[in-house]
Write a protein that holds these residues in place. Sequence first.
Motif, mmCIF file in Angstrom:
data_model
loop_
_atom_site.group_PDB
_atom_site.id
_atom_site.type_symbol
_atom_site.label_atom_id
_atom_site.label_comp_id
_atom_site.label_asym_id
_atom_site.label_seq_id
_atom_site.Cartn_x
_atom_site.Cartn_y
_atom_site.Cartn_z
ATOM 1 N N UNK A 1 35.204 41.988 50.508
ATOM 2 C CA UNK A 1 35.868 42.263 51.778
ATOM 3 C C UNK A 1 36.754 41.120 52.235
ATOM 4 N N UNK A 2 36.682 39.992 51.572
ATOM 5 C CA UNK A 2 37.588 38.856 51.786
ATOM 6 C C UNK A 2 38.041 38.362 50.427
ATOM 7 N N UNK A 3 39.312 38.027 50.305
ATOM 8 C CA UNK A 3 39.854 37.535 49.034
ATOM 9 C C UNK A 3 39.946 36.014 49.049
ATOM 10 N N UNK A 4 39.620 35.406 47.930
ATOM 11 C CA UNK A 4 39.684 33.954 47.806
ATOM 12 C C UNK A 4 41.130 33.465 47.712
ATOM 13 N N UNK A 5 41.372 32.260 48.230
ATOM 14 C CA UNK A 5 42.651 31.588 47.988
ATOM 15 C C UNK A 5 42.672 31.001 46.585
ATOM 16 N N UNK A 6 41.506 30.551 46.142
ATOM 17 C CA UNK A 6 41.372 29.987 44.793
ATOM 18 C C UNK A 6 39.926 30.129 44.360
ATOM 19 N N UNK A 7 39.715 30.128 43.038
ATOM 20 C CA UNK A 7 38.373 30.239 42.496
ATOM 21 C C UNK A 7 38.179 31.526 41.724
ATOM 22 N N UNK A 8 36.976 31.683 41.183
ATOM 23 C CA UNK A 8 36.662 32.842 40.355
ATOM 24 C C UNK A 8 35.384 33.509 40.856
ATOM 25 N N UNK A 9 35.379 34.835 40.789
ATOM 26 C CA UNK A 9 34.205 35.613 41.178
ATOM 27 C C UNK A 9 33.930 36.676 40.120
ATOM 28 N N UNK A 10 32.728 36.600 39.533
ATOM 29 C CA UNK A 10 32.300 37.597 38.557
ATOM 30 C C UNK A 10 30.974 38.181 39.049
ATOM 31 N N UNK A 11 30.921 39.507 39.196
ATOM 32 C CA UNK A 11 29.704 40.193 39.608
ATOM 33 C C UNK A 11 29.395 41.273 38.588
ATOM 34 N N UNK A 12 28.159 41.266 38.112
ATOM 35 C CA UNK A 12 27.702 42.236 37.113
ATOM 36 C C UNK A 12 28.669 42.312 35.937
ATOM 37 N N UNK A 13 29.170 41.146 35.523
ATOM 38 C CA UNK A 13 30.035 41.062 34.357
ATOM 39 C C UNK A 13 31.491 41.421 34.592
ATOM 40 N N UNK A 14 31.859 41.737 35.837
ATOM 41 C CA UNK A 14 33.224 42.154 36.121
ATOM 42 C C UNK A 14 33.938 41.094 36.952
ATOM 43 N N UNK A 15 35.078 40.614 36.465
ATOM 44 C CA UNK A 15 35.871 39.611 37.183
ATOM 45 C C UNK A 15 36.589 40.281 38.346
ATOM 46 N N UNK A 16 36.291 39.808 39.555
ATOM 47 C CA UNK A 16 36.823 40.467 40.754
ATOM 48 C C UNK A 16 37.852 39.631 41.504
ATOM 49 N N UNK A 17 38.040 38.378 41.138
ATOM 50 C CA UNK A 17 38.909 37.510 41.927
ATOM 51 C C UNK A 17 40.386 37.888 41.838
ATOM 52 N N UNK A 18 40.756 38.666 40.822
ATOM 53 C CA UNK A 18 42.145 39.111 40.712
ATOM 54 C C UNK A 18 42.257 40.631 40.821
ATOM 55 N N UNK A 19 41.182 41.279 41.255
ATOM 56 C CA UNK A 19 41.156 42.740 41.303
ATOM 57 C C UNK A 19 41.980 43.270 42.473
ATOM 58 N N UNK A 20 42.556 44.449 42.296
ATOM 59 C CA UNK A 20 43.297 45.115 43.357
ATOM 60 C C UNK A 20 42.325 45.641 44.411
ATOM 61 N N UNK A 21 42.857 45.996 45.588
ATOM 62 C CA UNK A 21 42.022 46.547 46.653
ATOM 63 C C UNK A 21 41.316 47.825 46.191
ATOM 64 N N UNK A 22 42.035 48.672 45.471
ATOM 65 C CA UNK A 22 41.443 49.929 45.003
ATOM 66 C C UNK A 22 40.300 49.668 44.029
ATOM 67 N N UNK A 23 40.512 48.721 43.122
ATOM 68 C CA UNK A 23 39.468 48.407 42.144
ATOM 69 C C UNK A 23 38.254 47.783 42.826
ATOM 70 N N UNK A 24 38.512 46.911 43.811
ATOM 71 C CA UNK A 24 37.412 46.305 44.555
ATOM 72 C C UNK A 24 36.603 47.369 45.298
ATOM 73 N N UNK A 25 37.306 48.293 45.942
ATOM 74 C CA UNK A 25 36.622 49.342 46.696
ATOM 75 C C UNK A 25 35.771 50.214 45.778
ATOM 76 N N UNK A 26 36.312 50.551 44.623
ATOM 77 C CA UNK A 26 35.561 51.373 43.667
ATOM 78 C C UNK A 26 34.342 50.618 43.147
ATOM 79 N N UNK A 27 34.514 49.344 42.834
ATOM 80 C CA UNK A 27 33.398 48.532 42.344
ATOM 81 C C UNK A 27 32.324 48.405 43.424
ATOM 82 N N UNK A 28 32.750 48.138 44.644
ATOM 83 C CA UNK A 28 31.808 47.989 45.759
ATOM 84 C C UNK A 28 31.013 49.277 45.958
ATOM 85 N N UNK A 29 31.694 50.411 45.902
ATOM 86 C CA UNK A 29 31.017 51.687 46.103
ATOM 87 C C UNK A 29 29.932 51.959 45.077
ATOM 88 N N UNK A 30 30.124 51.462 43.859
ATOM 89 C CA UNK A 30 29.157 51.701 42.785
ATOM 90 C C UNK A 30 28.040 50.666 42.745
#
Length: 226
Positions: free
Chosen positions: A58-87
């Motif tokens: 729900x907040x995007x980083x200015x810098x850094x990396x975020x991987x959750x359940x094996x999926x890199x999310x720090x460069x993900x689009x809003x749509x991809x983030x929403x879909x990942x969050x929902x699942x």
Amino acid sequence: MVETIIELKNADLTLGEGASAVHVLKDLSLSIESGTSNGVTGPSGSGKSTLLMVLAGLESLDAGELVIAGEALHKASEDRLAAFRGRNIGIVFQSFHLIPNMTAIENVAVPLELAGSGDAFAVARRELQAVGLGERLHHYPGQLSGGEQQRVAIARALAPSPKLLIADEPTGNLDVETGRQIADLLFAKQAERGMTLLLVTHDPSLAARCQRQIRIRSGQILDRAA
């Protein structure tokens, strides 16, 4: 072998602009093991809730990396983030965030329907029964106590069977006894389903119930004590 569900590296985030800008997260790194309960504590303004919002997508980083359940999310689009969050991610807020003109079962079922679930109302009924609200399915939030509203919110968070449950001050708006019951419910469901729990709280006794405690001050982690 222990599996890591969250890997956050060198996270940096500033909120606001110009004179009102606040450097909230400062080169923060954090690793969380799958299936564990984790209490996040720290003074007001330390970055606790912002950290959870980052982990929830729900907040995007200015810098850094975020991987959750094996999926890199720090460069993900809003749509991809929403879909990942929902699942994968369930979220419980302090102020419930229920839709006032929807019944308990509708509040739980509608997000499932939007995600394409074919049996949304059956799942919603089951989850509400599991949190002790089988007799309150068709009540509106205004007809429910604070504790009951938070149970609806928990049922909604659990309905997609998330890998990660994020709770931001889930007992903050409740009296002591109701808060204890809600905390008991959260820990019971986390253990029962093998989820990872991240719990922000000002209550030291609640944080102490977690397997790990993570203390934050001024946007940095002080320690990650077991």
